[in-house]
Design an enzyme around this catalytic site. Structure first.
Site, PDB file in Angstrom:
ATOM      1  N   ASP A   1      10.380 -11.343  -2.514  1.00 23.11           N
ATOM      2  CA  ASP A   1       9.447 -10.262  -2.246  1.00 23.11           C
ATOM      3  C   ASP A   1       9.588  -9.217  -3.355  1.00 23.11           C
ATOM      4  O   ASP A   1      10.636  -9.127  -4.010  1.00 23.11           O
ATOM      5  CB  ASP A   1       9.709  -9.616  -0.889  1.00 23.11           C
ATOM      6  N   HIS A  57       7.067   2.114   0.837  1.00 21.36           N
ATOM      7  CA  HIS A  57       8.420   1.632   0.582  1.00 21.36           C
ATOM      8  C   HIS A  57       9.464   2.741   0.409  1.00 21.36           C
ATOM      9  O   HIS A  57      10.671   2.453   0.425  1.00 21.36           O
ATOM     10  CB  HIS A  57       8.453   0.695  -0.634  1.00 21.36           C
ATOM     11  N   HIS A  68       9.117  -0.677   3.964  1.00 28.50           N
ATOM     12  CA  HIS A  68       9.199  -1.959   3.264  1.00 28.50           C
ATOM     13  C   HIS A  68      10.345  -1.907   2.247  1.00 28.50           C
ATOM     14  O   HIS A  68      10.619  -0.867   1.648  1.00 28.50           O
ATOM     15  CB  HIS A  68       7.894  -2.264   2.534  1.00 28.50           C
ATOM     16  N   GLU A  98       8.379  -4.960  -4.523  1.00 29.73           N
ATOM     17  CA  GLU A  98       7.707  -3.686  -4.271  1.00 29.73           C
ATOM     18  C   GLU A  98       7.171  -3.190  -5.611  1.00 29.73           C
ATOM     19  O   GLU A  98       7.747  -3.485  -6.670  1.00 29.73           O
ATOM     20  CB  GLU A  98       8.650  -2.663  -3.651  1.00 29.73           C
ATOM     21  N   ASP A 149      12.725  -7.453   3.313  1.00 36.01           N
ATOM     22  CA  ASP A 149      11.569  -8.267   3.678  1.00 36.01           C
ATOM     23  C   ASP A 149      11.810  -9.739   3.361  1.00 36.01           C
ATOM     24  O   ASP A 149      11.347 -10.618   4.095  1.00 36.01           O
ATOM     25  CB  ASP A 149      10.322  -7.763   2.953  1.00 36.01           C
TER      26      ASP A 149
END
Length: 236
Positions: A7, A57, A155, A9, A160
């Site tokens: 994942d 986030h 997040h 960000e 995640d």
């Protein structure tokens, strides 16, 4: 089979608008078991983070000021994912950002795009096939498969990825290893639990048409991941 749950960000929604990756989180599965190997990096993007992204986030420009740039970690990152199948929720988003970062590095990048070093399985596509018409965000899947996501107030790439790993394992086969809990360390090597027979015949519960459709959708996804016929069909 080696898989990497991944994942990211980012500073915003679209790399074509100059947005960059600010966090990468990856963890390794080997034959459906977490190995404990992880890669987690916060990155200095050399641009401001959109306020809307910070609300998602919680990563700020000040926090990233002394962090490495993607160029500083790209060799370790590509080595970590090389030869693996990447499991990503809404893969076009993350892969698009990673490919953009690789393109920005030009000839010094160890690869020009993700497809050169890894294959990709999009868990969102899988979920939509299995649960058509339902919400299939990571939060919704955590609730559906009883994965504890209560600590996810914001997040985070590694958090995640860890939640997605649990969701993916539940989606594609349920419990990974049924082991006997004897108060020890819970090592899977303890062996499988054996059901105690009562002498009574077990009831046979036929699946509903909806359950049959969901099962067939899962098998089609596994066929695609296997590049042919999955083991379930082969052994049926």
């Amino acid at each position: 089979m080696r898989q990497i749950v991944l994942d990211t960000e980012t500073t915003g929604l679209d790399p074509s608008d100059g947005h960059r990756i600010i966090e990468i989180g990856c963890l390794e599965l080997d034959n459906r078991r977490p190995t404990g190997r992880k890669l987690h990096e916060f990155l200095q993007p050399d641009r401001e983070i959109d306020a809307g992204a910070i609300a998602v986030h919680g990563i700020t420009n000040e926090f990233l000021a002394d962090k490495p740039r993607f160029a500083d970690v790209v060799d370790d990152f590509v080595d970590f994912i090389r030869g693996a199948e990447l499991i990503i929720h809404n893969a076009p988003f993350d892969v698009g950002f990673i490919n953009n970062e690789l393109r920005l590095l030009g000839d010094v990048a160890p690869a020009s795009e993700v497809a050169e070093v890894s294959t990709v399985l999009d868990s969102l596509v899988m979920a939509r096939r299995m649960h058509p018409g339902a919400r299939n965000s990571l939060d919704a899947l955590c609730k559906r498969y009883e994965v504890d996501g209560s600590g996810r107030t914001l997040h985070g790439a590694l958090l995640d990825a860890e939640l997605l790993a649990d969701v993916y394992l539940a989606m594609t086969g349920g419990q990974v290893a049924l082991t006997l809990d004897s108060g020890g360390d819970g090592d899977a090597a303890a062996g499988p639990v054996k059901a105690r027979r009562s002498g009574k015949p077990l009831p046979v519960i036929e699946p509903t048409p909806e359950e049959q459709a969901a099962h067939e959708a899962l098998l089609q996804t596994l066929d695609e991941a296997a590049g042919g016929t999955c083991r379930w069909r082969a052994n049926a």
